[in-house]
Design a protein around this motif. Structure first.
Motif, PDB file in Angstrom:
ATOM      1  N   ALA A 102       4.313   2.402  -6.977  1.00 18.41           N
ATOM      2  CA  ALA A 102       3.405   1.771  -7.935  1.00 18.41           C
ATOM      3  C   ALA A 102       2.166   2.610  -8.217  1.00 18.41           C
ATOM      4  O   ALA A 102       1.289   2.203  -8.969  1.00 18.41           O
ATOM      5  CB  ALA A 102       2.976   0.399  -7.412  1.00 18.41           C
ATOM      6  N   GLY A 103       2.071   3.789  -7.606  1.00 23.52           N
ATOM      7  CA  GLY A 103       0.883   4.627  -7.792  1.00 23.52           C
ATOM      8  C   GLY A 103       0.873   5.324  -9.146  1.00 23.52           C
ATOM      9  O   GLY A 103       1.907   5.545  -9.767  1.00 23.52           O
ATOM     10  N   GLU A 104      -0.331   5.664  -9.597  1.00 23.52           N
ATOM     11  CA  GLU A 104      -0.485   6.387 -10.851  1.00 23.52           C
ATOM     12  C   GLU A 104      -0.229   7.873 -10.626  1.00 23.52           C
ATOM     13  O   GLU A 104      -0.670   8.450  -9.639  1.00 23.52           O
ATOM     14  CB  GLU A 104      -1.907   6.188 -11.389  1.00 23.52           C
ATOM     15  CG  GLU A 104      -2.151   6.794 -12.753  1.00 23.52           C
ATOM     16  CD  GLU A 104      -3.554   6.537 -13.257  1.00 23.52           C
ATOM     17  OE1 GLU A 104      -4.466   7.296 -12.863  1.00 23.52           O
ATOM     18  OE2 GLU A 104      -3.755   5.570 -14.014  1.00 23.52           O
ATOM     19  N   LEU A 161       5.683   5.098 -12.836  1.00 21.33           N
ATOM     20  CA  LEU A 161       7.143   5.097 -12.857  1.00 21.33           C
ATOM     21  C   LEU A 161       7.684   3.682 -13.050  1.00 21.33           C
ATOM     22  O   LEU A 161       7.163   2.734 -12.455  1.00 21.33           O
ATOM     23  CB  LEU A 161       7.687   5.671 -11.553  1.00 21.33           C
ATOM     24  CG  LEU A 161       7.453   7.161 -11.325  1.00 21.33           C
ATOM     25  CD1 LEU A 161       7.799   7.524  -9.894  1.00 21.33           C
ATOM     26  CD2 LEU A 161       8.278   7.990 -12.297  1.00 21.33           C
ATOM     27  N   PRO A 162       8.718   3.527 -13.849  1.00 21.12           N
ATOM     28  CA  PRO A 162       9.350   2.210 -13.982  1.00 21.12           C
ATOM     29  C   PRO A 162      10.061   1.828 -12.690  1.00 21.12           C
ATOM     30  O   PRO A 162      10.480   2.695 -11.924  1.00 21.12           O
ATOM     31  CB  PRO A 162      10.357   2.408 -15.127  1.00 21.12           C
ATOM     32  CG  PRO A 162      10.628   3.881 -15.144  1.00 21.12           C
ATOM     33  CD  PRO A 162       9.366   4.544 -14.698  1.00 21.12           C
ATOM     34  N   ASP A 163      10.172   0.529 -12.435  1.00 18.09           N
ATOM     35  CA  ASP A 163      10.838   0.064 -11.213  1.00 18.09           C
ATOM     36  C   ASP A 163      12.323   0.434 -11.206  1.00 18.09           C
ATOM     37  O   ASP A 163      12.893   0.743 -10.162  1.00 18.09           O
ATOM     38  CB  ASP A 163      10.690  -1.454 -11.070  1.00 18.09           C
ATOM     39  CG  ASP A 163       9.263  -1.855 -10.731  1.00 18.09           C
ATOM     40  OD1 ASP A 163       8.512  -0.997 -10.218  1.00 18.09           O
ATOM     41  OD2 ASP A 163       8.897  -3.011 -10.991  1.00 18.09           O
ATOM     42  N   TYR A 194       0.835  -1.203   0.000  1.00 13.90           N
ATOM     43  CA  TYR A 194       0.000   0.000   0.000  1.00 13.90           C
ATOM     44  C   TYR A 194       0.872   1.258   0.000  1.00 13.90           C
ATOM     45  O   TYR A 194       0.600   2.223  -0.732  1.00 13.90           O
ATOM     46  CB  TYR A 194      -0.913  -0.009   1.226  1.00 13.90           C
ATOM     47  CG  TYR A 194      -1.689   1.267   1.433  1.00 13.90           C
ATOM     48  CD1 TYR A 194      -2.824   1.546   0.680  1.00 13.90           C
ATOM     49  CD2 TYR A 194      -1.273   2.212   2.377  1.00 13.90           C
ATOM     50  CE1 TYR A 194      -3.530   2.720   0.857  1.00 13.90           C
ATOM     51  CE2 TYR A 194      -1.981   3.391   2.567  1.00 13.90           C
ATOM     52  CZ  TYR A 194      -3.111   3.642   1.808  1.00 13.90           C
ATOM     53  OH  TYR A 194      -3.803   4.807   1.988  1.00 13.90           O
ATOM     54  N   LEU A 195       1.931   1.251   0.802  1.00 14.32           N
ATOM     55  CA  LEU A 195       2.808   2.420   0.891  1.00 14.32           C
ATOM     56  C   LEU A 195       3.509   2.712  -0.425  1.00 14.32           C
ATOM     57  O   LEU A 195       3.818   3.866  -0.729  1.00 14.32           O
ATOM     58  CB  LEU A 195       3.841   2.215   2.005  1.00 14.32           C
ATOM     59  CG  LEU A 195       3.284   2.245   3.433  1.00 14.32           C
ATOM     60  CD1 LEU A 195       4.365   1.842   4.432  1.00 14.32           C
ATOM     61  CD2 LEU A 195       2.725   3.622   3.772  1.00 14.32           C
ATOM     62  N   GLU A 196       3.732   1.671  -1.226  1.00  8.75           N
ATOM     63  CA  GLU A 196       4.348   1.878  -2.531  1.00  8.75           C
ATOM     64  C   GLU A 196       3.463   2.725  -3.438  1.00  8.75           C
ATOM     65  O   GLU A 196       3.936   3.319  -4.401  1.00  8.75           O
ATOM     66  CB  GLU A 196       4.626   0.543  -3.218  1.00  8.75           C
ATOM     67  CG  GLU A 196       5.822  -0.200  -2.668  1.00  8.75           C
ATOM     68  CD  GLU A 196       6.136  -1.445  -3.474  1.00  8.75           C
ATOM     69  OE1 GLU A 196       5.514  -1.643  -4.537  1.00  8.75           O
ATOM     70  OE2 GLU A 196       7.000  -2.225  -3.042  1.00  8.75           O
TER      71      GLU A 196
END
Length: 220
Positions: free
Chosen positions: A121-123, A153-155, A79-81
Motif C-alpha cells: 500500500a506504500g507510495e 500499486l493495484p491490489d 504497516y508492513l504492507e
C-alpha cells in the motif's frame, strides 16, 4: 602557516558537514515504532527487511530479531504492507515520431507490474531517463529532463501501470554529428528513498542508474 591551518580547518568543516548530512538522512529514513505480537507482548524497533519470509526488526541496541508475519498484530501487518518492497516487473519500449531529415523525436513508455501477490500500500516513485550518445565521440549522457511518476500499486496481481517520458529530439544514426538515442534508465523508489527496481538497456547505464534517475521529490 596560517593559510595551511585555515585550509585544514575548512576541510575539516566540510567533512563534518558531510557526515552530519549522512547522519540526518539515515535518521530520516529510520522509523522506530511500537510492535506487538498476538500474545500481547510489545517492544520498540525499526523494520530492516524481509529475510526468507521472516520480518527482521532492529532494536535501539542494534540487535536484530526475526519474527513470523503471522505472529504480529493486524496493525503491524498493515504497516508492513507499506514498507516491505514489492517484487516488480519492468518493461520499457521506444516510440519514434516526427522523423525528418537527420533528426527524430523519441519518447519511451514504461510499464510496471507487481510480480508477487502480497499487498503493498506504500507510495512509489518511478523515474524514467532517456540517454544520448554523442555521434562524434561516443560519449553517453542524460538527454532532456527526467520523468517522475508517483503511483500506488493495484491490489490485483499483474495489473500494469504505464507512463511515458517527454519527447526528446535526437539526431539520427545516419547524421554526421549530434546526439543520438542510446537507451533508457528506469528506477522505482520506495517512500524512504530506496531504489527497489532498476531496468536499463545497457550494463554501463546500470552502474550509474541511481545517480541519473533519482527522484527530486524525495531528495529536495
Amino acid at each position: 602557516m596560517y593559510f595551511e591551518q585555515d585550509r585544514l580547518s575548512s576541510s575539516l568543516k566540510w567533512v563534518l558537514c558531510a557526515l552530519l548530512a549522512v547522519f540526518c538522512l539515515s535518521s530520516a529514513q529510520a522509523e522506530f515504532r511500537i510492535w506487538e505480537d498476538k500474545s500481547g507482548t510489545i517492544w520498540e524497533g525499526e523494520f530492516v527487511t524481509m529475510n526468507a519470509g521472516l520480518v527482521v526488526i532492529r532494536a535501539h541496541s542494534g540487535q536484530k530479531n526475526e519474527y513470523k508475519p503471522e505472529s504480529l498484530s493486524a496493525t503491524d501487518l498493515d504497516y508492513l504492507e507499506k514498507v516491505v518492497p514489492p517484487v516488480l516487473s519492468l518493461d520499457v519500449s521506444r516510440v519514434t515520431s516526427g522523423s525528418s531529415g537527420k533528426s527524430e523525436m523519441v519518447k519511451c513508455t514504461a510499464v510496471i507490474k507487481k510480480s508477487d501477490t502480497r499487498k503493498y500500500a506504500g507510495e512509489l516513485t518511478a523515474v524514467l531517463v532517456l540517454m544520448a550518445e554523442e555521434l562524434a565521440t561516443g560519449a553517453y549522457s542524460k538527454a532532456g529532463s527526467s520523468k517522475e511518476f508517483i503511483f500506488a500499486l493495484p491490489d490485483k496481481y499483474g495489473v500494469p501501470i504505464a507512463f511515458q517520458s517527454d519527447a526528446v529530439k535526437f539526431a539520427k544514426r545516419s547524421a554526421d554529428s549530434g546526439r543520438a538515442y542510446s537507451g533508457y534508465i528506469l528506477v522505482v523508489w520506495d517512500r524512504f528513498g530506496n531504489p527497489i527496481a532498476i531496468k536499463t538497456n545497457r550494463d554501463s547505464f546500470s552502474k550509474k542508474a541511481t545517480k541519473l534517475a533519482w527522484p527530486e521529490r524525495l531528495f529536495k
